[in-house]
Design a protein around this motif. Sequence first.
Motif, PDB file in Angstrom:
ATOM      1  N   ASN A   8       0.828  -1.206   0.000  1.00  0.00           N
ATOM      2  CA  ASN A   8       0.000   0.000   0.000  1.00  0.00           C
ATOM      3  C   ASN A   8       0.862   1.256   0.000  1.00  0.00           C
ATOM      4  O   ASN A   8       2.002   1.230   0.483  1.00  0.00           O
ATOM      5  CB  ASN A   8      -0.876   0.035   1.263  1.00  0.00           C
ATOM      6  CG  ASN A   8      -1.964  -0.994   1.241  1.00  0.00           C
ATOM      7  OD1 ASN A   8      -2.814  -0.971   0.367  1.00  0.00           O
ATOM      8  ND2 ASN A   8      -1.945  -1.899   2.206  1.00  0.00           N
ATOM      9  N   PRO A   9       0.309   2.376  -0.473  1.00  0.00           N
ATOM     10  CA  PRO A   9       1.011   3.641  -0.342  1.00  0.00           C
ATOM     11  C   PRO A   9       1.330   3.904   1.126  1.00  0.00           C
ATOM     12  O   PRO A   9       0.513   3.646   2.013  1.00  0.00           O
ATOM     13  CB  PRO A   9       0.009   4.672  -0.874  1.00  0.00           C
ATOM     14  CG  PRO A   9      -0.830   3.883  -1.842  1.00  0.00           C
ATOM     15  CD  PRO A   9      -0.950   2.517  -1.231  1.00  0.00           C
ATOM     16  N   VAL A  30       6.621   3.809  -0.346  1.00  0.00           N
ATOM     17  CA  VAL A  30       5.724   3.698  -1.494  1.00  0.00           C
ATOM     18  C   VAL A  30       4.903   4.980  -1.568  1.00  0.00           C
ATOM     19  O   VAL A  30       4.229   5.357  -0.601  1.00  0.00           O
ATOM     20  CB  VAL A  30       4.805   2.466  -1.368  1.00  0.00           C
ATOM     21  CG1 VAL A  30       3.880   2.363  -2.572  1.00  0.00           C
ATOM     22  CG2 VAL A  30       5.637   1.196  -1.210  1.00  0.00           C
ATOM     23  N   GLY A  31       4.978   5.653  -2.710  1.00  0.00           N
ATOM     24  CA  GLY A  31       4.264   6.919  -2.898  1.00  0.00           C
ATOM     25  C   GLY A  31       2.768   6.720  -3.077  1.00  0.00           C
ATOM     26  O   GLY A  31       2.275   5.594  -3.224  1.00  0.00           O
ATOM     27  N   ASN A  32       2.034   7.819  -3.064  1.00  0.00           N
ATOM     28  CA  ASN A  32       0.578   7.767  -3.243  1.00  0.00           C
ATOM     29  C   ASN A  32       0.178   7.161  -4.576  1.00  0.00           C
ATOM     30  O   ASN A  32      -0.930   6.648  -4.718  1.00  0.00           O
ATOM     31  CB  ASN A  32      -0.033   9.162  -3.095  1.00  0.00           C
ATOM     32  CG  ASN A  32       0.018   9.658  -1.668  1.00  0.00           C
ATOM     33  OD1 ASN A  32       0.046   8.868  -0.729  1.00  0.00           O
ATOM     34  ND2 ASN A  32       0.049  10.974  -1.503  1.00  0.00           N
ATOM     35  N   ASP A  33       1.074   7.218  -5.550  1.00  0.00           N
ATOM     36  CA  ASP A  33       0.806   6.631  -6.865  1.00  0.00           C
ATOM     37  C   ASP A  33       1.194   5.154  -6.918  1.00  0.00           C
ATOM     38  O   ASP A  33       1.076   4.505  -7.951  1.00  0.00           O
ATOM     39  CB  ASP A  33       1.535   7.405  -7.964  1.00  0.00           C
ATOM     40  CG  ASP A  33       3.055   7.400  -7.797  1.00  0.00           C
ATOM     41  OD1 ASP A  33       3.555   6.923  -6.754  1.00  0.00           O
ATOM     42  OD2 ASP A  33       3.749   7.866  -8.725  1.00  0.00           O
ATOM     43  N   GLY A  34       1.690   4.604  -5.791  1.00  0.00           N
ATOM     44  CA  GLY A  34       2.053   3.185  -5.734  1.00  0.00           C
ATOM     45  C   GLY A  34       3.456   2.880  -6.223  1.00  0.00           C
ATOM     46  O   GLY A  34       3.819   1.720  -6.382  1.00  0.00           O
ATOM     47  N   GLY A  47       2.610  -0.722  -5.856  1.00  0.00           N
ATOM     48  CA  GLY A  47       1.315  -0.604  -5.192  1.00  0.00           C
ATOM     49  C   GLY A  47       0.365  -1.694  -5.663  1.00  0.00           C
ATOM     50  O   GLY A  47       0.205  -1.913  -6.857  1.00  0.00           O
TER      51      GLY A  47
END
Length: 183
Positions: A8-9, A30-34, A47
Amino acid sequence: IPLDYRINPGDELQLGLTGSVQANGVRLTVGNDGRIFVPKVGSIMVGGVRYGDLHDVIAREVSRQYRNFDLEVTVSRLHGITVYVTGFAARPGSYTVGSLSTLVNAVLAAGGPSSGGSFRSIQLRRDGQLVSDFDLYDLLLRGDKRGDAVLQNGDVIYVAPAGEQVAVIGSVNREGIYELAPN
C-alpha cells in the motif's frame, strides 16, 4: 507479513542490491501513486503487488538495466489504511487501522454493533462488491474466524440492522437477548 498482503502507499520497503549495481540498505516509501524510486534503476510500480511477488517484480525491473545482481527486499514498516464503518455501529465513521487489520478489528474499533445493530450480518464491501458477510456470533461463541477478511484501503464495513431476537432467561447457561439466525 503474509505472502498475500498487498503493498500500500505509505508502506516502507528496505532494499539491498549487490553485484553489478550497488544500493544496499536503501529505505524506500511507497508513494501515493504506488511507486518507489530505486537509485540507479528508476521508478517501479509496487502498489497493489502481493508481498510474495514483490521480489520478482522489482528484480524484473532491475534486470532491464543490470545483470548479475542479488536483490533482497523486505517491508520494514506498514502504513495504516482507511476504512469506513457504516450502518448500525456504535460509532460509525472513518477509521485508520493497521495494514494487516481484519473486519473484526475495524468493527471493534467502532465500538461493535449498536443496540439496534446486527451481530449476524456484518458486511465487508470492496469496490461495491460484497466480499464477506460475517456472523459475529460464530467468533464470540465458537471462536470461528472464517469470513474475517483482511482489509484493504477504502473498504466499507456495513453493520446491518438487527434481525428478529429472542430473550432467554431462567435456568440456562447464558441468559440474554439473542439475534436469530436466518431461517
